[in-house]
Design a protein around this motif. Structure first.
Motif, mmCIF file in Angstrom:
data_model
loop_
_atom_site.group_PDB
_atom_site.id
_atom_site.type_symbol
_atom_site.label_atom_id
_atom_site.label_comp_id
_atom_site.label_asym_id
_atom_site.label_seq_id
_atom_site.Cartn_x
_atom_site.Cartn_y
_atom_site.Cartn_z
ATOM 1 N N LEU A 17 -84.084 -30.792 -77.352
ATOM 2 C CA LEU A 17 -84.075 -29.544 -76.072
ATOM 3 C C LEU A 17 -84.017 -30.384 -74.749
ATOM 4 O O LEU A 17 -83.955 -29.474 -73.674
ATOM 5 C CB LEU A 17 -85.334 -28.848 -76.454
ATOM 6 C CG LEU A 17 -85.398 -27.829 -77.715
ATOM 7 C CD1 LEU A 17 -86.677 -27.328 -77.738
ATOM 8 C CD2 LEU A 17 -84.095 -26.775 -77.897
ATOM 9 N N SER A 18 -84.660 -31.482 -74.790
ATOM 10 C CA SER A 18 -84.874 -32.074 -73.375
ATOM 11 C C SER A 18 -83.690 -32.357 -72.328
ATOM 12 O O SER A 18 -82.663 -32.397 -72.759
ATOM 13 C CB SER A 18 -85.552 -33.356 -73.517
ATOM 14 O OG SER A 18 -85.789 -34.041 -72.160
ATOM 15 N N LYS A 19 -83.868 -31.950 -71.188
ATOM 16 C CA LYS A 19 -82.920 -31.959 -70.076
ATOM 17 C C LYS A 19 -83.382 -32.988 -69.185
ATOM 18 O O LYS A 19 -82.799 -33.360 -68.257
ATOM 19 C CB LYS A 19 -83.029 -30.490 -69.287
ATOM 20 C CG LYS A 19 -82.393 -29.500 -70.125
ATOM 21 C CD LYS A 19 -82.651 -28.163 -69.224
ATOM 22 C CE LYS A 19 -82.252 -26.974 -69.911
ATOM 23 N NZ LYS A 19 -83.203 -26.947 -71.251
ATOM 24 N N ALA A 20 -84.542 -33.705 -69.663
ATOM 25 C CA ALA A 20 -84.861 -34.934 -68.779
ATOM 26 C C ALA A 20 -84.029 -35.999 -68.763
ATOM 27 O O ALA A 20 -83.273 -36.460 -69.719
ATOM 28 C CB ALA A 20 -86.298 -35.367 -69.274
ATOM 29 N N ARG A 21 -83.794 -36.770 -67.649
ATOM 30 C CA ARG A 21 -82.999 -38.054 -67.652
ATOM 31 C C ARG A 21 -83.487 -39.242 -68.552
ATOM 32 O O ARG A 21 -82.655 -39.730 -69.006
ATOM 33 C CB ARG A 21 -83.010 -38.535 -66.016
ATOM 34 C CG ARG A 21 -81.557 -39.377 -65.945
ATOM 35 C CD ARG A 21 -81.481 -39.972 -64.459
ATOM 36 N NE ARG A 21 -82.378 -40.723 -63.815
ATOM 37 C CZ ARG A 21 -82.537 -42.072 -64.166
ATOM 38 N NH1 ARG A 21 -81.629 -42.583 -65.110
ATOM 39 N NH2 ARG A 21 -83.568 -42.531 -63.594
ATOM 40 N N ILE A 22 -84.809 -39.132 -68.561
ATOM 41 C CA ILE A 22 -85.453 -40.174 -69.339
ATOM 42 C C ILE A 22 -86.463 -39.540 -70.297
ATOM 43 O O ILE A 22 -87.536 -39.294 -70.023
ATOM 44 C CB ILE A 22 -86.163 -41.233 -68.393
ATOM 45 C CG1 ILE A 22 -85.167 -41.867 -67.280
ATOM 46 C CG2 ILE A 22 -86.759 -42.405 -69.216
ATOM 47 C CD1 ILE A 22 -85.711 -42.954 -66.482
ATOM 48 N N PRO A 23 -86.057 -39.111 -71.356
ATOM 49 C CA PRO A 23 -86.770 -38.361 -72.147
ATOM 50 C C PRO A 23 -88.003 -39.159 -73.062
ATOM 51 O O PRO A 23 -88.714 -38.539 -73.502
ATOM 52 C CB PRO A 23 -85.967 -37.588 -73.281
ATOM 53 C CG PRO A 23 -84.737 -38.375 -73.204
ATOM 54 C CD PRO A 23 -84.754 -38.912 -72.091
ATOM 55 N N THR A 24 -87.700 -40.364 -72.875
ATOM 56 C CA THR A 24 -88.724 -41.262 -73.597
ATOM 57 C C THR A 24 -89.543 -41.771 -72.783
ATOM 58 O O THR A 24 -90.407 -42.699 -73.117
ATOM 59 C CB THR A 24 -88.004 -42.480 -74.383
ATOM 60 O OG1 THR A 24 -87.471 -43.190 -73.176
ATOM 61 C CG2 THR A 24 -86.842 -42.020 -75.308
#
Length: 189
Positions: A17-24
């Motif tokens: 679901l993540s829209k984050a550029r760095i989801p980690t």
């Protein structure tokens, strides 16, 4: 269900679901050499041998602090699933083989920065440093992992899972190692 398995399930649900550029991204907290807490975001690599893997320079502030006190914390906050995971554990340096693996997986810009920069040290001329990094990238040759670049394996002793609720009555479960086994407690919001 074991807490590592819960983590994996939650992590995969967030990644979908993540829209984050760095989801980690994960917040790593250490005890500073001045005894103040110190926190920064790092990239979580994977779970290996039931431990959480992060990487970076051993001579950076985080590396020096972990060398001085191996007790650390990781905090994951996931916006899309509205979950938080807090981990406390003991950090140990990863093997040379794992360090090589993770370094090779980095993109060429990240490898160049790691091979030239001394993370956290003061600099007088940032443009000159940037030029050196760009030249290294443009060489198009294999970049060797610096000896001071490695990582840490964080063996958890506590893992807290929290699911946020609109009612503010958040669901919190704390897993702790007690006599070599995971013990679970439901804790108040």
């Amino acid at each position: 269900m074991e807490p590592i398995e819960i983590f994996k399930r939650w992590f995969n649900e967030e990644l979908k679901l993540s829209k984050a550029r760095i989801p980690t991204a994960v917040c790593l907290s250490t005890v500073g050499i001045d005894n103040f807490p110190n926190a920064r975001f790092v990239s979580f690599k994977e779970i290996f041998d039931n431990s959480f893997i992060i990487t970076g320079p051993l001579n950076s502030r985080k590396g020096i602090e972990i060398e001085n006190n191996d007790k650390v914390a990781l905090t994951f906050w996931w916006t899309e699933t509205e979950r938080q995971i807090r981990i406390q554990g003991v950090a140990t340096k990863i093997s040379e083989g794992l360090a090589e693996k993770y370094f090779k997986e980095r993109n060429v810009n990240s490898q160049a920065v790691s091979s030239i920069c001394e993370q956290g040290n003061e600099i007088d001329n940032v443009e000159q440093l940037e030029k050196r990094v760009l030249e290294k990238v443009l060489e198009k040759s294999k970049i060797t992992r610096p000896q001071n670049w490695s990582g840490f394996s964080i063996k958890p002793t506590r893992i807290e899972f929290m699911e946020f609720k609109k009612t503010r009555f958040h669901d919190r479960k704390l897993y702790e190692i007690v006599k070599g086994e995971w013990n679970i407690k439901q804790i108040q919001p």
